[in-house]
Structures are given as C-alpha cells and as structure tokens.
Enzyme design. Structure first.
Site, mmCIF file in Angstrom:
data_model
loop_
_atom_site.group_PDB
_atom_site.id
_atom_site.type_symbol
_atom_site.label_atom_id
_atom_site.label_comp_id
_atom_site.label_asym_id
_atom_site.label_seq_id
_atom_site.Cartn_x
_atom_site.Cartn_y
_atom_site.Cartn_z
ATOM 1 N N ARG A 1 16.144 55.022 -8.873
ATOM 2 C CA ARG A 1 17.176 53.992 -8.671
ATOM 3 C C ARG A 1 16.605 52.828 -7.867
ATOM 4 O O ARG A 1 16.922 51.663 -8.145
ATOM 5 C CB ARG A 1 18.397 54.584 -7.960
ATOM 6 C CG ARG A 1 19.180 55.576 -8.803
ATOM 7 C CD ARG A 1 20.428 56.058 -8.089
ATOM 8 N NE ARG A 1 21.422 55.001 -7.959
ATOM 9 C CZ ARG A 1 22.502 55.097 -7.196
ATOM 10 N NH1 ARG A 1 22.718 56.206 -6.479
ATOM 11 N NH2 ARG A 1 23.369 54.106 -7.124
ATOM 12 N N CYS B 1 21.954 52.969 1.125
ATOM 13 C CA CYS B 1 21.859 53.846 -0.039
ATOM 14 C C CYS B 1 22.730 53.246 -1.138
ATOM 15 O O CYS B 1 22.718 52.043 -1.346
ATOM 16 C CB CYS B 1 22.267 55.267 0.314
ATOM 17 S SG CYS B 1 23.965 55.398 0.978
#
Length: 278
Positions: A175, A233
């Site tokens: 990611r 995050c």
C-alpha cells in the site's frame, strides 16, 4: 510506566487490592463487530468499548477514524469505570491495533496510567487465564478528558514533518508503494514518508518484539530518541500500534490521526509511489 503488560503480570495485578480497569476493544477492519465475541467470553471484569463509535468520530473529510468528540469519549470511559487515579489495561483479539488505539486515546486525553495487554486475548488464554460471559457492571469512573497530552499532526504538519524529521507509514509495504489500495481513493504515500509496516513490530505469537529489537529496527529508519518522529497509517488505528512500539523502544512519536484516509481524499495533495520515500 511501561506501555505494555504481560498476561502473567496482569493476572497478578487483577488478584491485588487495586486491580486495573479492563477494557475489551475487539475490532476488525470491515467487521464483524467485536461485541458478540466479547459477550461470548472476555476477561473477568472487562468492559467492551466500541472502536468505531466510542474511540473515533464519524467518518468523513477528516478520515475514517478521526478523533472522537471529547464529551462522547469521556462519557464512554466513565461508564466503563475509568478514573483518573486508577490504572487501565486495554486488550483486543490479539492483533493489538484496536487496543493500541484505546491506549493512545487515553494518553491523548490525559490519563497517565494505561497499558496494553501484550499479545491480547490469545496471550491471556495461552497463559491459562480464565474467560467469562458475565457482563461487567463497573462503578462509574471520574475521568475527565483533557485533550492534547500527547502530540497529534494534521495533514500539513505531517507533510512538514516528512521533510524535516521522520514520518513513518505503518501500512503494508504494497500500500505504501501504491501497488494496491483496497480502501482509499488512491494508493501511495505522503512524500518523504518512510515505509515501516506495523506487522514487523510483532513476534510470531503476536506479542511485541523485545524493546532492543524494536529500537534497532526504528533506528535503521532514523527514528531514534531525540529525533522528531511522526506516524500514520490508513485511518489512525494501526499507526497507534506503531506509536506503542516506538514508546516501548523509547522513542516518542506524534500521530497523524486522519492518516492516508484523510490525505488521499484531497486530490490537491501530492502522492508519492514506489519503494522510496519520494
């Protein structure tokens, strides 16, 4: 105070004269809700806390898990029996992300005595700890939220920190690189951020790696005592676990709560891709 507590240490403290308040924060990204698991079996005396509604505000422009309204959070904590001068221990199903979010929020709100059960429910059961399906009914606590006891970052501050200090991206490496993005508008990372997947902080049994190993890992990324360090995050949950690991390693860190879910929602913000900080 150490940020974590082992299952054996917790068992000993629960048998003492002033046991800590226990909060069960079982949660999984995308569900199912953790309450049914709590009702099926939890640590004796533990109170269930819902991450999506009590440890976060409504999803929106500020991200999927923005800071909760202080009054809502304070009400939830007092109802769970949290008081200013009584220790709190939080746990979840074992991954540690949700428990770390509760740990971080309580610290942000001014509580000075909060720890995470290292390894969560799995560690408790492995140590022979008992579970009960009896719903806890604690006496209301007196905790009052005083926001700002630990540092937070907004989007602009996170971008600036990535340029002058160390900004760690706690998501999975794919990611970070932008190879995949299963949730948010676009893949990639904040320019200048360094990839530091939260998963690499844990041992195979789900407990945190020893403090010396964590310190070595973070030092290789530039996150050392005295450095200006921030973490983010996807939505401010796994980054709380990274902040926990950094605390165990002796490195304070600021948290960008909106994280990638907020950053990527604005098409005007720059996005870096690939394995380098960019």
């Amino acid at each position: 105070m150490n940020a974590i507590i082992s299952a054996s240490e917790l068992a000993s403290e629960l048998a003492g004269d002033t046991p800590p308040v226990l909060l069960d924060v079982r949660w999984q990204l995308g569900g199912p809700p953790g309450r049914p698991e709590y009702e099926a079996g939890h640590l004796p005396g533990a109170v269930y806390v819902d991450l999506d509604t009590e440890l976060a505000g409504p999803a929106g422009d500020a991200g999927r898990h923005p800071l909760p309204d202080p009054e809502v959070f304070g009400d939830a904590m007092r109802a769970a029996g949290v008081s200013k001068d009584r220790e709190v221990v939080v746990y979840d199903g074992g991954q540690g992300w949700a428990a770390a979010r509760a740990w971080w929020l309580l610290r942000w709100a001014g509580h000075e005595s909060v720890r995470v059960l290292d390894g969560g429910l799995a560690a408790w059961r492995a140590a022979g700890g008992e579970l009960t399906d009896e719903k806890a009914a604690p006496e209301p606590g007196d905790f009052t939220v005083a926001p700002g006891a630990v540092p937070v970052l907004n989007a602009d501050e996170a971008a600036a920190l990535a340029r002058r200090g160390v900004l760690l991206d706690a998501r999975a490496a794919e990611r970070y690189r932008g190879d995949v993005e299963p949730i948010d508008r676009v893949g990639g990372h904040i320019p200048g951020a360094r990839s530091a997947p939260t998963s690499e902080n844990a041992a195979p049994d789900g407990t945190l790696r020893p403090a010396a190993e964590l310190a070595e890992r973070f030092a290789a990324l530039g996150a050392v005592p005295g450095a200006e360090v921030g973490v983010y995050c996807g939505s401010g949950v796994s980054a709380a676990h990274e902040a926990l690991a950094l605390a165990v390693a002796g490195v304070p860190a600021a948290l960008y709560v909106g994280s990638w879910s907020e950053w990527s929602s604005d098409p005007s913000r720059p996005v870096a891709t690939g394995p380098e900080a960019g």
